[in-house]
Design a protein around this motif. Structure first.
Motif, PDB file in Angstrom:
ATOM      1  N   GLY A 198       0.813  -1.213   0.000  1.00 13.60           N
ATOM      2  CA  GLY A 198       0.000   0.000   0.000  1.00 13.60           C
ATOM      3  C   GLY A 198       0.850   1.269   0.000  1.00 13.60           C
ATOM      4  N   LYS A 199       0.198   2.398   0.248  1.00 15.94           N
ATOM      5  CA  LYS A 199       0.885   3.693   0.225  1.00 15.94           C
ATOM      6  C   LYS A 199       1.771   3.822   1.453  1.00 15.94           C
ATOM      7  CE  LYS A 199      -0.098   8.607  -0.480  1.00 15.94           C
ATOM      8  NZ  LYS A 199      -1.177   9.610  -0.662  1.00 15.94           N
ATOM      9  N   LEU A 200       3.056   4.170   1.223  1.00 18.64           N
ATOM     10  CA  LEU A 200       4.017   4.230   2.321  1.00 18.64           C
ATOM     11  C   LEU A 200       4.767   5.560   2.322  1.00 18.64           C
ATOM     12  CD1 LEU A 200       5.605   0.656   2.022  1.00 18.64           C
ATOM     13  CD2 LEU A 200       4.095   1.450   3.838  1.00 18.64           C
ATOM     14  N   TYR A 201       5.083   6.042   3.542  1.00 17.89           N
ATOM     15  CA  TYR A 201       5.951   7.205   3.718  1.00 17.89           C
ATOM     16  C   TYR A 201       7.227   6.744   4.408  1.00 17.89           C
ATOM     17  CZ  TYR A 201       1.916  10.103   2.591  1.00 17.89           C
ATOM     18  OH  TYR A 201       0.849  10.686   1.961  1.00 17.89           O
ATOM     19  N   SER A 202       8.314   7.460   4.150  1.00 15.88           N
ATOM     20  CA  SER A 202       9.588   7.092   4.766  1.00 15.88           C
ATOM     21  C   SER A 202       9.447   7.090   6.280  1.00 15.88           C
ATOM     22  CB  SER A 202      10.696   8.053   4.344  1.00 15.88           C
ATOM     23  OG  SER A 202      10.375   9.384   4.697  1.00 15.88           O
ATOM     24  N   GLY A 203      10.027   6.054   6.910  1.00 11.01           N
ATOM     25  CA  GLY A 203       9.938   5.892   8.351  1.00 11.01           C
ATOM     26  C   GLY A 203       8.812   4.972   8.784  1.00 11.01           C
ATOM     27  N   GLN A 204       7.927   4.614   7.858  1.00 10.78           N
ATOM     28  CA  GLN A 204       6.857   3.688   8.193  1.00 10.78           C
ATOM     29  C   GLN A 204       7.322   2.236   8.061  1.00 10.78           C
ATOM     30  OE1 GLN A 204       3.596   4.951   5.571  1.00 10.78           O
ATOM     31  NE2 GLN A 204       2.517   5.723   7.388  1.00 10.78           N
ATOM     32  N   THR A 205       6.477   1.332   8.540  1.00 11.13           N
ATOM     33  CA  THR A 205       6.742  -0.104   8.415  1.00 11.13           C
ATOM     34  C   THR A 205       5.877  -0.675   7.296  1.00 11.13           C
ATOM     35  OG1 THR A 205       7.319  -0.364  10.737  1.00 11.13           O
ATOM     36  CG2 THR A 205       6.624  -2.334   9.561  1.00 11.13           C
ATOM     37  N   ALA A 206       6.518  -1.381   6.388  1.00  7.88           N
ATOM     38  CA  ALA A 206       5.802  -2.024   5.278  1.00  7.88           C
ATOM     39  C   ALA A 206       5.452  -3.454   5.666  1.00  7.88           C
ATOM     40  CB  ALA A 206       6.666  -2.018   4.019  1.00  7.88           C
ATOM     41  N   ARG A 207       4.210  -3.828   5.507  1.00 14.33           N
ATOM     42  CA  ARG A 207       3.775  -5.204   5.818  1.00 14.33           C
ATOM     43  C   ARG A 207       3.527  -5.963   4.517  1.00 14.33           C
ATOM     44  NH1 ARG A 207      -0.194  -7.206  10.485  1.00 14.33           N
ATOM     45  NH2 ARG A 207       1.842  -7.001  11.494  1.00 14.33           N
ATOM     46  N   PHE A 208       4.137  -7.148   4.434  1.00  8.01           N
ATOM     47  CA  PHE A 208       3.994  -7.998   3.260  1.00  8.01           C
ATOM     48  C   PHE A 208       3.448  -9.363   3.681  1.00  8.01           C
ATOM     49  CE2 PHE A 208       7.466  -5.080   2.478  1.00  8.01           C
ATOM     50  CZ  PHE A 208       7.201  -4.592   1.207  1.00  8.01           C
ATOM     51  N   THR A 209       2.532  -9.891   2.909  1.00 10.81           N
ATOM     52  CA  THR A 209       2.065 -11.272   3.084  1.00 10.81           C
ATOM     53  C   THR A 209       2.669 -12.122   1.973  1.00 10.81           C
ATOM     54  OG1 THR A 209      -0.009 -10.558   4.094  1.00 10.81           O
ATOM     55  CG2 THR A 209       0.066 -12.791   3.206  1.00 10.81           C
ATOM     56  N   LEU A 210       3.414 -13.138   2.361  1.00 11.72           N
ATOM     57  CA  LEU A 210       4.107 -14.004   1.411  1.00 11.72           C
ATOM     58  C   LEU A 210       3.335 -15.317   1.294  1.00 11.72           C
ATOM     59  CD1 LEU A 210       7.704 -13.550   2.913  1.00 11.72           C
ATOM     60  CD2 LEU A 210       6.446 -12.009   1.391  1.00 11.72           C
ATOM     61  N   THR A 211       3.133 -15.774   0.065  1.00 10.56           N
ATOM     62  CA  THR A 211       2.385 -17.011  -0.169  1.00 10.56           C
ATOM     63  C   THR A 211       3.121 -17.864  -1.184  1.00 10.56           C
ATOM     64  OG1 THR A 211       0.300 -15.867   0.236  1.00 10.56           O
ATOM     65  CG2 THR A 211       0.178 -18.001  -0.844  1.00 10.56           C
ATOM     66  N   ALA A 212       3.231 -19.163  -0.882  1.00 11.92           N
ATOM     67  CA  ALA A 212       3.840 -20.126  -1.808  1.00 11.92           C
ATOM     68  C   ALA A 212       2.902 -21.319  -1.928  1.00 11.92           C
ATOM     69  CB  ALA A 212       5.210 -20.573  -1.311  1.00 11.92           C
ATOM     70  N   ALA A 213       2.245 -21.459  -3.086  1.00 12.86           N
ATOM     71  CA  ALA A 213       1.278 -22.535  -3.307  1.00 12.86           C
ATOM     72  C   ALA A 213       1.904 -23.635  -4.169  1.00 12.86           C
ATOM     73  CB  ALA A 213       0.028 -21.993  -3.980  1.00 12.86           C
ATOM     74  N   THR A 214       1.465 -24.871  -3.941  1.00  9.81           N
ATOM     75  CA  THR A 214       1.949 -26.002  -4.724  1.00  9.81           C
ATOM     76  C   THR A 214       0.864 -27.056  -4.797  1.00  9.81           C
ATOM     77  OG1 THR A 214       3.600 -27.780  -4.841  1.00  9.81           O
ATOM     78  CG2 THR A 214       2.978 -27.022  -2.652  1.00  9.81           C
ATOM     79  N   ASP A 215       0.891 -27.843  -5.877  1.00 13.38           N
ATOM     80  CA  ASP A 215      -0.048 -28.955  -6.030  1.00 13.38           C
ATOM     81  C   ASP A 215       0.508 -30.245  -5.444  1.00 13.38           C
ATOM     82  OD1 ASP A 215      -1.894 -27.375  -7.367  1.00 13.38           O
ATOM     83  OD2 ASP A 215      -0.957 -27.730  -9.309  1.00 13.38           O
ATOM     84  N   GLU A 216       1.755 -30.203  -4.964  1.00  9.94           N
ATOM     85  CA  GLU A 216       2.368 -31.412  -4.428  1.00  9.94           C
ATOM     86  C   GLU A 216       1.689 -31.814  -3.126  1.00  9.94           C
ATOM     87  OE1 GLU A 216       4.490 -33.433  -5.572  1.00  9.94           O
ATOM     88  OE2 GLU A 216       5.472 -32.411  -7.230  1.00  9.94           O
ATOM     89  N   ILE A 217       1.426 -33.113  -2.991  1.00 10.95           N
ATOM     90  CA  ILE A 217       0.773 -33.605  -1.785  1.00 10.95           C
ATOM     91  C   ILE A 217       1.790 -34.014  -0.723  1.00 10.95           C
ATOM     92  CG2 ILE A 217       0.647 -35.995  -2.586  1.00 10.95           C
ATOM     93  CD1 ILE A 217      -2.107 -36.155  -1.247  1.00 10.95           C
ATOM     94  N   GLU A 218       3.027 -34.298  -1.131  1.00 10.71           N
ATOM     95  CA  GLU A 218       4.028 -34.769  -0.177  1.00 10.71           C
ATOM     96  C   GLU A 218       4.407 -33.660   0.805  1.00 10.71           C
ATOM     97  OE1 GLU A 218       8.402 -36.941  -0.180  1.00 10.71           O
ATOM     98  OE2 GLU A 218       7.362 -36.538  -2.052  1.00 10.71           O
TER      99      GLU A 218
END
Length: 642
Positions: free
Chosen positions: A555-575
Motif C-alpha cells: 500500500g501507500k508508504l511514507y519514509s519511516g513507516q513499516t511495510a507489511r507484506f504477506t508471502l504465499t507459496a502454493a503447490t499442487d504437491e501432496i508430499e
C-alpha cells in the motif's frame, strides 16, 4: 586431469544416437543413446560407439498380467478343487527367461472355510515357518508375494480348512545380464492420492461402481518425469460400500481381467502393487461394484537405467516376532525398530531396500501400521490397516537409509508385529562418486528425486564426477554422463581423466528444457570396458517453478513507516516435504537473502521498516521442508518522502 577449477571449451550439442540399449517394460521403452568417444580418449577411434554402463544382476522383467493358478477353474492344477487343510499344491510359473531368480505374484485366497494362513515358497525346498496371507472364514484376501524360483514351480501350503487360491504373475527378477530388464529405485514413502481429501492429491469423491480414477505419477512423488518404467505402490481401499475388487493398470491399455485388491463392505484393505506407467506417465485404478475411497502411497519406481538397485532373493526368513519370549506388543504411538542385519543373514551386504512381509496380529483396537526408514521422519503413508483381534499381512518394500534400521509405528491400541524377509535390493558398487552439478555454485547429489533446482547460466552447466578404476582397461579412461529427461535419454563423453580425479563436462543449456525434471548417472570406460553405474542424481532446471509465489502490495508508504507484506507459496504437491516451510527475504539486495521466517500453511507475514524514499524491491525465496524445492520472486514498491 582435474578440470573442476576451470571451464572447458563450449560443449558440443547432444551427440546423435550411435548404439542403442533398449529397456522395455510392458510396452514402455527407454533408449540409451551413446555418444561419440572424444578424440583424446585413444585407443578408441573418434566416432566409435561408447558402450553403456555395465549392468548388474537382479533386474526386474515386467510381464503381461497372467493368471497362473485358479483352483476354481482348474488353471494351473488338474481339477477344480479347493486346497484342503495341512495340504500343499504345486503350480508352474510359466516360461521365464534364463537366469530368473524370483517371481512376483499377486496371490488371492477366497472361499475360505476356517481361520487359517497360506505359505508360498520355492518348490522342492522345506516349507518355512513364515506366512503370506492370513484369513477368517468367508474372507477374500490378496497379497503381493516375491518368492524364489529354482525349477519353474512354486508351492502353496494351506494350514486349516479349505481355500480356493488364485495367483497372477506381474514379473520376475533375473541375473541374465543380456535380458531386457529394469533396476529399482526406492523412494521415501509419500502419499500420491487420497479420494477422502479435497487438498493436493485428493478428489473428495469416492470411486463408484464401474468407476476409474486416473493418477499421474511421472514427475510426482519423487518419480522422475521421464525414465521410469513402472512404480511400486501401496494401494488401500477404505470406506467400502459393497463386496468388490480393485484393478490397477497402465493408463491407455486395456483393463486386465486380474485384480489387485478384494474387499467387502466396511473394510479397509491395503496391498502392494507393481504397475507399469502408461505412455503419459499415469495409471488407472478401477473399482468394480459399490463405492470405495482409495489411498495410494508411492514406495519406489523401476528404471531402464543401470543406476538403480538389483534384487537378491533370500527366501522367506523370519527376522522379527514380538510374540517371542522377552519381547512385547507395540503400544499406541509406539515405534518398533529392527536393525536390518538382525537375524537376516545378509552379512556385509548393504541393502538400499528390503522386501518384507509384515503381519499385524492380536491388535486390541482398530489401527494402522506404518513402515519406514529408521533415520527418516514418519511419512503420511500407511502399510497395514486392522480392526481389533484381526490378523493382517502385507508386503512392504522399504528403503534402508544410513541408519540401517527399519521402523514400525502403531497408531492405536497394542499389536504384535511379525516380520519375514523375502529379499533385498543393492545399489551398484564401484562406479564414479562425488557427483555434482553447476559451474559457480556446485550442488552435490545429496537429496532424493526430483532433486534441487539448477538455474540458467551463461551457456552451459557443469556435471562432475570422480572417476573410478575401469577393470580391464588397456588405455586412457574417461567418465560417461547419461542424462534422462523429457526428451529421452542422451549421453555425453567427459574429458579424459585418471581414476580418482574429477572430470567436469558442460551440457548446453539449449538442451535442457526449462521447468523440467531430469535424472543422470555416470560410469567410467575406456571405450571397451566399463565400471558399474554411479548412484543416480536428480535435478530440475529453470527459473524456480517449484511454487506459485505471491507477495502482497504494502500500500501507500511514507519514509519511516513499516511495510507489511504477506508471502504465499502454493503447490499442487501432496508430499509434506515438498510444502513451503521457510521464506528467505532481502530488501534491495537480490544476492543477500539474510532474513527468514517460517511458513505456516504456505503463508507468512513480514514487517519491514523503510526509512528511505524512492523505489525499493523485496526479494523473496520459498524453501520446501526437505530443501529440494525453491522458488524466487520479487516485488517493487515506492516510498514517499515526508
Amino acid at each position: 586431469m582435474d578440470s573442476s577449477t576451470s571451464h572447458p571449451p563450449r560443449p558440443r550439442a547432444w551427440a546423435p544416437p550411435r548404439a542403442l540399449l533398449r529397456a522395455a517394460v510392458a510396452g514402455t521403452a527407454l533408449a540409451l543413446a551413446t555418444a561419440a568417444v572424444p578424440a583424446s580418449a585413444a585407443p578408441a577411434a573418434a566416432g566409435d560407439p561408447v558402450p553403456p554402463a555395465a549392468v548388474q544382476p537382479g533386474r526386474f522383467v515386467q510381464t503381461d498380467l497372467t493368471r497362473l493358478l485358479d483352483t476354481r477353474n482348474a488353471i494351473g492344477v488338474p481339477t477344480r478343487s479347493p486346497l484342503g487343510g495341512d495340504s500343499s499344491l504345486r503350480f508352474s510359473v510359466g516360461q521365464l527367461a534364463p537366469g530368473a531368480t524370483a517371481v512376483v505374484l499377486n496371490v488371492t485366497a477366497t472361499d475360505t472355510t476356517e481361520e487359517s494362513y497360506v505359505t508360498v515358497h520355492p518348490d522342492g525346498k522345506p516349507r518355512p515357518r513364515t506366512s503370506n496371507l492370513n484369513f477368517t472364514p468367508g474372507q477374500t484376501v490378496a497379497n503381493l508375494v516375491t518368492v524364489p524360483v529354482t525349477n519353474g514351480y512354486i508351492d502353496i501350503y494351506n494350514h486349516l480348512g479349505s481355500v480356493d487360491l488364485v495367483a497372477d504373475i506381474f514379473g520376475y527378477y533375473t541375473d541374465d545380464l543380456a535380458a531386457t530388464a529394469s533396476t529399482f529405485q526406492p523412494v521415501t514413502p509419500s502419499r500420491a492420492l487420497d479420494t477422502r481429501s479435497s487438498g493436493p492429491g485428493g478428489s473428495a469423491q469416492s470411486v463408484g461402481t464401474d468407476g476409474t480414477v486416473n493418477l499421474k505419477l511421472a514427475g510426482k512423488n519423487r518419480v522422475p518425469a521421464a525414465g521410469a518404467t513402472a512404480v511400486v505402490l501401496n494401494v488401500t481401499a477404505t470406506d467400502t460400500a459393497d463386496s468388490s475388487f480393485l484393478t490397477v493398470y497402465p493408463h491407455g491399455t486395456p483393463r486386465p481381467s486380474t485384480s489387485n485388491l478384494n474387499f467387502t463392505a466396511d473394510q479397509t484393505v491395503p496391498n502392494l502393487v507393481t504397475v507399469p506407467l502408461g505412455a503419459d506417465g499415469s495409471i488407472d485404478l478401477y473399482n468394480h461394484i459399490g463405492t470405495a475411497d482409495l489411498v495410494v502411497d508411492v514406495f519406489g519406481f523401476y528404471t531402464g537405467a543401470p543406476s538403480g538397485s538389483g534384487f537378491t532373493a533370500t527366501g522367506p526368513t523370519r527376522v522379527l516376532d514380538t510374540r517371542d519370549p522377552g519381547r512385547q506388543k507395540v503400544g499406541p504411538g509406539g515405534v518398533l525398530t529392527w536393525s536390518v542385519g538382525e537375524g537376516s543373514g545378509l552379512g556385509d551386504a548393504k541393502p538400499s531396500a528390503v522386501v518384507l512381509n509384515v503381519t499385524a496380529t492380536g491388535p486390541t483396537a482398530p489401527g494402522h501400521l506404518d513402515v519406514y526408514p529408521g533415520g527418516s521422519p514418519r511419512p503420511s503413508s500407511s502399510n497395514l490397516n486392522y480392526t481389533a483381534d484381526q490378523t493382517v499381512a502385507n508386503t512392504v518394500i522399504v528403503p534402508v537409509d544410513a541408519s540401517g534400521n527399519v521402523n514400525f509405528y502403531n497408531n492405536a491400541g497394542s499389536v504384535d508385529v511379525v516380520v519375514d524377509l523375502f529379499g533385498y535390493f543393492t545399489a551398484p558398487q564401484g562406479g564414479p562418486t562425488g557427483l555434482s552439478m553447476d559451474w559457480e555454485y556446485p550442488v552435490a547429489c545429496d537429496v532424493p528425486s526430483p532433486g534441487r533446482w539448477l538455474h540458467p547460466g551463461l551457456y552451459s552447466t557443469g556435471f562432475s564426477a570422480v572417476g573410478s578404476p575401469v577393470p580391464g582397461a588397456t588405455g586412457p579412461v574417461w567418465t560417461q554422463y547419461v542424462i534422462t529427461g523429457p526428451d529421452g535419454t542422451r549421453s555425453y563423453a567427459g574429458p579424459q581423466a585418471a581414476p580418482g580425479t574429477k572430470s567436469t563436462f558442460g551440457v548446453p543449456l539449449a538442451d535442457l528444457r526449462t521447468g523440467s525434471a531430469y535424472s543422470w548417472y555416470a560410469y567410467g570406460t575406456d571405450g571397451v570396458h566399463t565400471t558399474a553405474a554411479s548412484r543416480p542424481c536428480s535435478f530440475r532446471y529453470g527459473n524456480d517453478p517449484g511454487f506459485r509465489m505471491t507477495v502482497s502490495d504494502p500500500g501507500k508508504l511514507y519514509s519511516g513507516q513499516t511495510a507489511r507484506f504477506t508471502l504465499t507459496a502454493a503447490t499442487d504437491e501432496i508430499e509434506p516435504g515438498f510444502q513451503a516451510a521457510t521464506f528467505r527475504y532481502g530488501l534491495d539486495d537480490n544476492s543477500s537473502l539474510r532474513s527468514s521466517v517460517a511458513a505456516t500453511g504456505g503463508t507468512a507475514t513480514v514487517d519491514l521498516p523503510v526509512n528511505q524514499w524512492g523505489t525499493h524491491t523485496l526479494y523473496v525465496e520459498a524453501v520446501s521442508a526437505d530443501g529440494t524445492r525453491t522458488s524466487r520472486t520479487n516485488t517493487s514498491f515506492y516510498v514517499i518522502s515526508r
